[in-house]
Scaffold this motif. Structure first.
Motif, PDB file in Angstrom:
ATOM      1  N   UNK A 178     -19.323  34.017  48.854  1.00 11.68           N
ATOM      2  CA  UNK A 178     -20.069  33.639  50.015  1.00 11.68           C
ATOM      3  C   UNK A 178     -21.302  32.869  49.568  1.00 11.68           C
ATOM      4  N   UNK A 179     -21.634  31.829  50.302  1.00 11.77           N
ATOM      5  CA  UNK A 179     -22.857  31.078  50.048  1.00 11.77           C
ATOM      6  C   UNK A 179     -23.751  31.180  51.265  1.00 11.77           C
ATOM      7  N   UNK A 180     -25.050  31.353  51.032  1.00 15.65           N
ATOM      8  CA  UNK A 180     -26.029  31.432  52.107  1.00 15.65           C
ATOM      9  C   UNK A 180     -27.034  30.314  51.906  1.00 15.65           C
ATOM     10  N   UNK A 181     -27.286  29.561  52.950  1.00 17.94           N
ATOM     11  CA  UNK A 181     -28.280  28.499  52.924  1.00 17.94           C
ATOM     12  C   UNK A 181     -29.278  28.787  54.032  1.00 17.94           C
ATOM     13  N   UNK A 182     -30.542  28.436  53.836  1.00 20.27           N
ATOM     14  CA  UNK A 182     -31.533  28.779  54.838  1.00 20.27           C
ATOM     15  C   UNK A 182     -32.495  27.641  55.117  1.00 20.27           C
ATOM     16  N   UNK A 183     -33.257  27.776  56.218  1.00 20.11           N
ATOM     17  CA  UNK A 183     -34.181  26.721  56.608  1.00 20.11           C
ATOM     18  C   UNK A 183     -35.640  27.125  56.473  1.00 20.11           C
ATOM     19  N   UNK A 184     -35.944  28.368  56.161  1.00 26.13           N
ATOM     20  CA  UNK A 184     -37.322  28.771  55.886  1.00 26.13           C
ATOM     21  C   UNK A 184     -37.319  29.905  54.870  1.00 26.13           C
ATOM     22  N   UNK A 185     -38.401  30.016  54.099  1.00 24.33           N
ATOM     23  CA  UNK A 185     -38.430  30.942  52.973  1.00 24.33           C
ATOM     24  C   UNK A 185     -38.412  32.391  53.424  1.00 24.33           C
ATOM     25  N   UNK A 186     -37.606  33.178  52.769  1.00 26.03           N
ATOM     26  CA  UNK A 186     -37.620  34.613  52.950  1.00 26.03           C
ATOM     27  C   UNK A 186     -36.871  35.281  51.808  1.00 26.03           C
ATOM     28  N   UNK A 187     -36.476  36.533  51.982  1.00 26.35           N
ATOM     29  CA  UNK A 187     -35.978  37.335  50.872  1.00 26.35           C
ATOM     30  C   UNK A 187     -34.522  37.746  51.049  1.00 26.35           C
ATOM     31  N   UNK A 188     -33.824  37.797  49.918  1.00 29.24           N
ATOM     32  CA  UNK A 188     -32.441  38.254  49.856  1.00 29.24           C
ATOM     33  C   UNK A 188     -32.342  39.308  48.774  1.00 29.24           C
ATOM     34  N   UNK A 189     -31.688  40.396  49.074  1.00 31.69           N
ATOM     35  CA  UNK A 189     -31.438  41.440  48.096  1.00 31.69           C
ATOM     36  C   UNK A 189     -29.962  41.366  47.747  1.00 31.69           C
ATOM     37  N   UNK A 190     -29.684  41.035  46.480  1.00 34.01           N
ATOM     38  CA  UNK A 190     -28.310  40.870  46.024  1.00 34.01           C
ATOM     39  C   UNK A 190     -28.092  41.796  44.844  1.00 34.01           C
ATOM     40  N   UNK A 191     -27.235  42.796  45.048  1.00 31.92           N
ATOM     41  CA  UNK A 191     -26.882  43.733  43.981  1.00 31.92           C
ATOM     42  C   UNK A 191     -28.128  44.339  43.335  1.00 31.92           C
ATOM     43  N   UNK A 192     -29.139  44.682  44.157  1.00 27.78           N
ATOM     44  CA  UNK A 192     -30.352  45.325  43.662  1.00 27.78           C
ATOM     45  C   UNK A 192     -31.428  44.383  43.176  1.00 27.78           C
ATOM     46  N   UNK A 193     -31.166  43.089  43.131  1.00 27.80           N
ATOM     47  CA  UNK A 193     -32.148  42.114  42.652  1.00 27.80           C
ATOM     48  C   UNK A 193     -32.686  41.314  43.840  1.00 27.80           C
ATOM     49  N   UNK A 194     -34.025  41.188  43.924  1.00 29.60           N
ATOM     50  CA  UNK A 194     -34.673  40.512  45.040  1.00 29.60           C
ATOM     51  C   UNK A 194     -34.897  39.036  44.712  1.00 29.60           C
ATOM     52  N   UNK A 195     -34.488  38.167  45.629  1.00 27.64           N
ATOM     53  CA  UNK A 195     -34.662  36.726  45.479  1.00 27.64           C
ATOM     54  C   UNK A 195     -35.468  36.204  46.661  1.00 27.64           C
ATOM     55  N   UNK A 196     -36.377  35.249  46.402  1.00 28.98           N
ATOM     56  CA  UNK A 196     -37.052  34.541  47.481  1.00 28.98           C
ATOM     57  C   UNK A 196     -36.602  33.094  47.422  1.00 28.98           C
ATOM     58  N   UNK A 197     -36.095  32.605  48.535  1.00 26.87           N
ATOM     59  CA  UNK A 197     -35.615  31.231  48.593  1.00 26.87           C
ATOM     60  C   UNK A 197     -36.561  30.382  49.421  1.00 26.87           C
ATOM     61  N   UNK A 198     -36.735  29.148  49.016  1.00 25.82           N
ATOM     62  CA  UNK A 198     -37.526  28.182  49.761  1.00 25.82           C
ATOM     63  C   UNK A 198     -36.629  27.464  50.758  1.00 25.82           C
ATOM     64  N   UNK A 199     -37.231  26.768  51.726  1.00 22.64           N
ATOM     65  CA  UNK A 199     -36.424  26.028  52.701  1.00 22.64           C
ATOM     66  C   UNK A 199     -35.404  25.117  52.022  1.00 22.64           C
ATOM     67  N   UNK A 200     -34.221  25.072  52.583  1.00 20.26           N
ATOM     68  CA  UNK A 200     -33.102  24.250  52.130  1.00 20.26           C
ATOM     69  C   UNK A 200     -32.474  24.722  50.827  1.00 20.26           C
ATOM     70  N   UNK A 201     -32.884  25.864  50.289  1.00 21.85           N
ATOM     71  CA  UNK A 201     -32.242  26.429  49.104  1.00 21.85           C
ATOM     72  C   UNK A 201     -31.080  27.320  49.520  1.00 21.85           C
TER      73      UNK A 201
END
Length: 67
Positions: free
Chosen positions: A1-24
């Motif tokens: 699965x791929x997730x793309x976003x339009x504003x920065x926020x947080x994703x928790x994947x398998x216990x690891x926290x990621x912050x993505x910027x817009x368009x990442x």
């Protein structure tokens, strides 16, 4: 699965926290636990692309909490 976003926020994947910027985006392999969090006051939009289909594979974990 791929997730793309339009504003920065947080994703928790398998216990690891990621912050993505817009368009990442981020790729989540099959059968890997993951969550999405919107900790801002702004609306968040995201796009999920699953191949093969992910219909019927959702698991709700009792007592889960935000990171």
């Amino acid at each position: 699965m791929k997730i793309s976003k339009t504003n920065a926020d947080h994703y928790l994947v398998n216990g690891e926290l990621f912050q993505l910027d817009p368009q990442e985006g981020i790729e989540v392999p099959p059968h890997i636990p993951h969550q999405i969090f919107n900790r801002s006051n702004a609306d968040m939009e995201f796009l999920v692309i699953s191949q093969p289909t992910s219909a019927g594979d959702r698991v709700v974990v009792e007592g889960s909490s935000e990171y």
